[in-house]
Design a protein around this motif. Structure first.
Motif, PDB file in Angstrom:
ATOM      1  N   LEU A   4       0.831  -1.201   0.000  1.00 48.37           N
ATOM      2  CA  LEU A   4       0.000   0.000   0.000  1.00 48.37           C
ATOM      3  C   LEU A   4       0.869   1.256   0.000  1.00 48.37           C
ATOM      4  CD1 LEU A   4      -2.797   1.194  -0.022  1.00 48.37           C
ATOM      5  CD2 LEU A   4      -2.844   1.027   2.466  1.00 48.37           C
ATOM      6  N   ALA A   5       1.948   1.247   0.759  1.00 50.94           N
ATOM      7  CA  ALA A   5       2.851   2.396   0.787  1.00 50.94           C
ATOM      8  C   ALA A   5       3.467   2.627  -0.591  1.00 50.94           C
ATOM      9  CB  ALA A   5       3.939   2.190   1.837  1.00 50.94           C
ATOM     10  N   VAL A   6       3.818   1.542  -1.262  1.00 52.01           N
ATOM     11  CA  VAL A   6       4.406   1.670  -2.602  1.00 52.01           C
ATOM     12  C   VAL A   6       3.399   2.280  -3.566  1.00 52.01           C
ATOM     13  CG1 VAL A   6       5.333   0.402  -4.573  1.00 52.01           C
ATOM     14  CG2 VAL A   6       6.090  -0.175  -2.265  1.00 52.01           C
ATOM     15  N   VAL A   7       2.159   1.805  -3.526  1.00 50.17           N
ATOM     16  CA  VAL A   7       1.118   2.340  -4.407  1.00 50.17           C
ATOM     17  C   VAL A   7       0.905   3.829  -4.140  1.00 50.17           C
ATOM     18  CG1 VAL A   7      -1.358   2.266  -4.912  1.00 50.17           C
ATOM     19  CG2 VAL A   7      -0.050   0.146  -4.758  1.00 50.17           C
ATOM     20  N   GLU A   8       0.960   4.211  -2.872  1.00 50.71           N
ATOM     21  CA  GLU A   8       0.752   5.610  -2.506  1.00 50.71           C
ATOM     22  C   GLU A   8       1.997   6.460  -2.725  1.00 50.71           C
ATOM     23  OE1 GLU A   8      -0.534   5.130   1.509  1.00 50.71           O
ATOM     24  OE2 GLU A   8      -2.603   4.683   0.931  1.00 50.71           O
ATOM     25  N   GLY A   9       3.107   5.846  -3.067  1.00 50.26           N
ATOM     26  CA  GLY A   9       4.333   6.593  -3.304  1.00 50.26           C
ATOM     27  C   GLY A   9       5.064   6.982  -2.033  1.00 50.26           C
ATOM     28  N   ASP A  10       4.728   6.328  -0.918  1.00 47.50           N
ATOM     29  CA  ASP A  10       5.318   6.657   0.375  1.00 47.50           C
ATOM     30  C   ASP A  10       6.325   5.580   0.783  1.00 47.50           C
ATOM     31  OD1 ASP A  10       5.798   7.789   2.863  1.00 47.50           O
ATOM     32  OD2 ASP A  10       4.092   6.761   3.783  1.00 47.50           O
ATOM     33  N   TYR A  11       7.502   5.632   0.208  1.00 51.53           N
ATOM     34  CA  TYR A  11       8.517   4.633   0.503  1.00 51.53           C
ATOM     35  C   TYR A  11       9.901   5.225   0.250  1.00 51.53           C
ATOM     36  CZ  TYR A  11       8.339   4.110  -4.576  1.00 51.53           C
ATOM     37  OH  TYR A  11       8.350   4.356  -5.918  1.00 51.53           O
ATOM     38  N   ALA A  12      10.874   4.638   0.916  1.00 51.56           N
ATOM     39  CA  ALA A  12      12.256   5.082   0.736  1.00 51.56           C
ATOM     40  C   ALA A  12      12.807   4.491  -0.561  1.00 51.56           C
ATOM     41  CB  ALA A  12      13.104   4.626   1.915  1.00 51.56           C
ATOM     42  N   VAL A  13      13.550   5.284  -1.274  1.00 47.45           N
ATOM     43  CA  VAL A  13      14.213   4.825  -2.490  1.00 47.45           C
ATOM     44  C   VAL A  13      15.705   4.827  -2.192  1.00 47.45           C
ATOM     45  CG1 VAL A  13      14.552   5.232  -4.950  1.00 47.45           C
ATOM     46  CG2 VAL A  13      12.389   5.854  -3.885  1.00 47.45           C
ATOM     47  N   ILE A  14      16.314   3.642  -2.326  1.00 46.30           N
ATOM     48  CA  ILE A  14      17.718   3.480  -1.960  1.00 46.30           C
ATOM     49  C   ILE A  14      18.580   3.272  -3.205  1.00 46.30           C
ATOM     50  CG2 ILE A  14      17.143   2.557   0.319  1.00 46.30           C
ATOM     51  CD1 ILE A  14      17.717  -0.261  -0.850  1.00 46.30           C
ATOM     52  N   PRO A  15      19.880   3.523  -3.094  1.00 47.07           N
ATOM     53  CA  PRO A  15      20.754   3.270  -4.245  1.00 47.07           C
ATOM     54  C   PRO A  15      20.778   1.782  -4.605  1.00 47.07           C
ATOM     55  CG  PRO A  15      21.856   4.662  -2.636  1.00 47.07           C
ATOM     56  CD  PRO A  15      20.598   4.153  -1.991  1.00 47.07           C
ATOM     57  N   LYS A  73       8.122  11.009 -12.314  1.00 44.27           N
ATOM     58  CA  LYS A  73       7.120  11.337 -11.297  1.00 44.27           C
ATOM     59  C   LYS A  73       7.749  11.545  -9.918  1.00 44.27           C
ATOM     60  CE  LYS A  73       3.762  10.664 -14.200  1.00 44.27           C
ATOM     61  NZ  LYS A  73       3.379  11.809 -14.980  1.00 44.27           N
ATOM     62  N   LYS A  74       8.863  10.848  -9.641  1.00 40.54           N
ATOM     63  CA  LYS A  74       9.418  10.830  -8.281  1.00 40.54           C
ATOM     64  C   LYS A  74      10.610  11.773  -8.084  1.00 40.54           C
ATOM     65  CE  LYS A  74       9.723   8.461  -4.247  1.00 40.54           C
ATOM     66  NZ  LYS A  74       8.681   8.406  -3.262  1.00 40.54           N
ATOM     67  N   PHE A  75      11.464  11.934  -9.100  1.00 40.11           N
ATOM     68  CA  PHE A  75      12.716  12.657  -8.913  1.00 40.11           C
ATOM     69  C   PHE A  75      12.750  13.964  -9.699  1.00 40.11           C
ATOM     70  CE2 PHE A  75      14.282   8.082  -8.920  1.00 40.11           C
ATOM     71  CZ  PHE A  75      14.283   7.965  -7.539  1.00 40.11           C
ATOM     72  N   GLU A  76      13.118  15.025  -9.041  1.00 38.61           N
ATOM     73  CA  GLU A  76      13.377  16.286  -9.738  1.00 38.61           C
ATOM     74  C   GLU A  76      14.698  16.202 -10.490  1.00 38.61           C
ATOM     75  OE1 GLU A  76      11.627  19.142 -10.241  1.00 38.61           O
ATOM     76  OE2 GLU A  76       9.970  18.009  -9.368  1.00 38.61           O
ATOM     77  N   ASP A  77      15.668  15.521  -9.882  1.00 31.75           N
ATOM     78  CA  ASP A  77      16.997  15.360 -10.475  1.00 31.75           C
ATOM     79  C   ASP A  77      16.881  14.542 -11.756  1.00 31.75           C
ATOM     80  OD1 ASP A  77      19.600  14.739 -11.161  1.00 31.75           O
ATOM     81  OD2 ASP A  77      20.138  13.912  -9.211  1.00 31.75           O
TER      82      ASP A  77
END
Length: 151
Positions: A4-15, A73-77
């Motif tokens: 559910l967190a992934v669907v909502e976009g609420d998760y940490a993105v790691i290298p 959608k997720k990164f400005e960079d």
């Protein structure tokens, strides 16, 4: 993370790392076999070899398209791109990417150089193109389905 967190976009993105990518790709390829059967009934009638051919050909197209869409959608960079569902890579993470490669890399400096060049050239161009296309979620999903069958 929770689905559910992934669907909502609420998760940490790691290298991303080599070992994490290897595991992620194995899981994803297995999921694509299930997707093919669920989305396209004809897929179930294919031989085992033909199913694998379709899935592995689609895998690379999907990865490039999906990673770029989600990164937009997720990164400005503009130099960051997804390498897995919750992993990213960019020119700055290339040196650490290979740290957990179990067999080592025959020519590590060349592998790093090529990967960095790829980030500068290909991923940035892909991000710019995706931003220009400005696909809505349903359009993105429709393209994924068409890409699978067109493989």
């Amino acid at each position: 993370p929770s689905p559910l967190a992934v669907v909502e976009g609420d998760y940490a993105v790691i290298p991303a790392t080599y070992a994490a990518m290897e595991l992620s790709n194995k899981v994803f390829l297995a999921a694509l076999l299930h997707f093919g059967a669920a989305a396209f009934p004809e897929f179930s009638t294919f031989t085992r070899e033909d199913k694998w051919t379709v899935v592995t050909n689609y895998f690379n197209r999907f990865r490039q398209f999906e990673r770029t869409y989600r990164a937009d959608k997720k990164f400005e960079d503009m130099n960051r791109v997804f390498f897995g569902y919750t992993m990213y890579a960019c020119e700055d993470t290339v040196d650490q990417f290979w740290d957990d490669c179990p067999n080592g890399v025959a020519n590590l400096p060349e592998a790093k150089r090529m990967m960095k060049a790829y980030f500068k050239r290909n991923f940035r161009i892909s991000r710019i193109s995706m931003r220009r296309a400005n696909l809505h979620r349903k359009e993105f999903l429709a393209v994924l389905a068409l890409m699978f069958w067109a493989t």
